[in-house]
Design a protein around this motif. Structure first.
Motif, PDB file in Angstrom:
ATOM      1  N   ASP A 105      73.102 -58.492  16.240  1.00 17.85           N
ATOM      2  CA  ASP A 105      72.421 -57.971  15.058  1.00 17.85           C
ATOM      3  C   ASP A 105      73.422 -57.124  14.275  1.00 17.85           C
ATOM      4  O   ASP A 105      73.853 -56.066  14.738  1.00 17.85           O
ATOM      5  N   SER A 125      72.855 -56.112  11.067  1.00 18.61           N
ATOM      6  CA  SER A 125      72.126 -55.593   9.908  1.00 18.61           C
ATOM      7  C   SER A 125      72.638 -54.230   9.463  1.00 18.61           C
ATOM      8  O   SER A 125      72.752 -53.971   8.258  1.00 18.61           O
ATOM      9  N   GLY A 180      71.299 -52.224   5.679  1.00 11.56           N
ATOM     10  CA  GLY A 180      69.853 -52.310   5.904  1.00 11.56           C
ATOM     11  C   GLY A 180      69.345 -51.102   6.661  1.00 11.56           C
ATOM     12  O   GLY A 180      70.097 -50.408   7.341  1.00 11.56           O
ATOM     13  N   ALA A 219      66.082 -53.326  10.776  1.00 13.98           N
ATOM     14  CA  ALA A 219      65.771 -54.318   9.741  1.00 13.98           C
ATOM     15  C   ALA A 219      65.880 -55.758  10.238  1.00 13.98           C
ATOM     16  O   ALA A 219      65.128 -56.614   9.811  1.00 13.98           O
ATOM     17  N   GLU A 220      66.820 -56.055  11.123  1.00 16.44           N
ATOM     18  CA  GLU A 220      67.033 -57.408  11.658  1.00 16.44           C
ATOM     19  C   GLU A 220      67.103 -58.457  10.539  1.00 16.44           C
ATOM     20  O   GLU A 220      66.323 -59.388  10.480  1.00 16.44           O
ATOM     21  N   THR A 221      68.078 -58.301   9.652  1.00 23.27           N
ATOM     22  CA  THR A 221      68.229 -59.231   8.537  1.00 23.27           C
ATOM     23  C   THR A 221      69.532 -60.018   8.580  1.00 23.27           C
ATOM     24  O   THR A 221      69.613 -61.105   8.022  1.00 23.27           O
ATOM     25  N   HIS A 222      70.556 -59.474   9.229  1.00 16.82           N
ATOM     26  CA  HIS A 222      71.883 -60.095   9.288  1.00 16.82           C
ATOM     27  C   HIS A 222      72.289 -60.276  10.749  1.00 16.82           C
ATOM     28  O   HIS A 222      72.348 -59.297  11.491  1.00 16.82           O
ATOM     29  N   PRO A 277      62.531 -63.778   7.550  1.00 14.18           N
ATOM     30  CA  PRO A 277      63.179 -62.471   7.679  1.00 14.18           C
ATOM     31  C   PRO A 277      64.705 -62.517   7.787  1.00 14.18           C
ATOM     32  O   PRO A 277      65.368 -61.535   7.480  1.00 14.18           O
ATOM     33  N   LEU A 278      65.278 -63.637   8.210  1.00 12.87           N
ATOM     34  CA  LEU A 278      66.722 -63.720   8.420  1.00 12.87           C
ATOM     35  C   LEU A 278      67.422 -63.986   7.093  1.00 12.87           C
ATOM     36  O   LEU A 278      67.257 -65.039   6.484  1.00 12.87           O
ATOM     37  N   HIS A 279      68.209 -63.015   6.644  1.00 15.11           N
ATOM     38  CA  HIS A 279      68.866 -63.099   5.336  1.00 15.11           C
ATOM     39  C   HIS A 279      70.246 -63.756   5.430  1.00 15.11           C
ATOM     40  O   HIS A 279      70.641 -64.488   4.534  1.00 15.11           O
ATOM     41  N   GLU A 300      63.105 -68.859  10.809  1.00 17.46           N
ATOM     42  CA  GLU A 300      63.701 -67.535  10.647  1.00 17.46           C
ATOM     43  C   GLU A 300      64.527 -67.469   9.356  1.00 17.46           C
ATOM     44  O   GLU A 300      64.503 -66.460   8.656  1.00 17.46           O
TER      45      GLU A 300
END
Length: 104
Positions: free
Chosen positions: A24, A26, A31, A35-38, A72-74, A68
């Motif tokens: 992770d 993020s 973030g 956030a768990e985006t990156h 939420p996954l950017h 995903e």
């Protein structure tokens, strides 16, 4: 977190990796905590053996994480190697620093 677990579970099921890292990243991208985006993944799988190009390997990872990536996954950085490639060179190239997003 929950997204990291989902990524691990789906990649395990789809690619039966002999080595899997789910990172992770993020916080490196500005973030908020949790956030768990990156994410970055290192996937070593016999499914990549043969004549699969790096693009085809990435498509297999993307297919496993379709839901995903739609939500939420950017961002997802992928290192996809065969077991032989991993045995010969277990290094992972460094990723460049984040240059955009909320850091600006």
């Amino acid at each position: 977190g929950p997204l990291a677990r989902a990524i691990r579970t789906k990649l395990d099921a789809a690619l039966q990796p002999t080595h899997l890292q789910v990172l992770d990243e993020s916080s490196r991208h500005g973030g908020p905590p949790g956030a768990e985006t990156h994410f970055a993944v290192v996937v070593v799988s016999g499914c990549f053996a043969g004549l699969l190009s790096p693009l085809q390997r990435h498509r297999l990872v993307h297919a496993a994480l379709r839901a995903e990536l739609a939500g939420p996954l950017h961002a997802l950085a992928i290192v996809a190697k065969t077991p032989q490639q991993w045995e010969n060179d277990p290094s992972v190239p460094p990723r460049p620093p984040c240059l955009g997003g909320s850091k600006q």
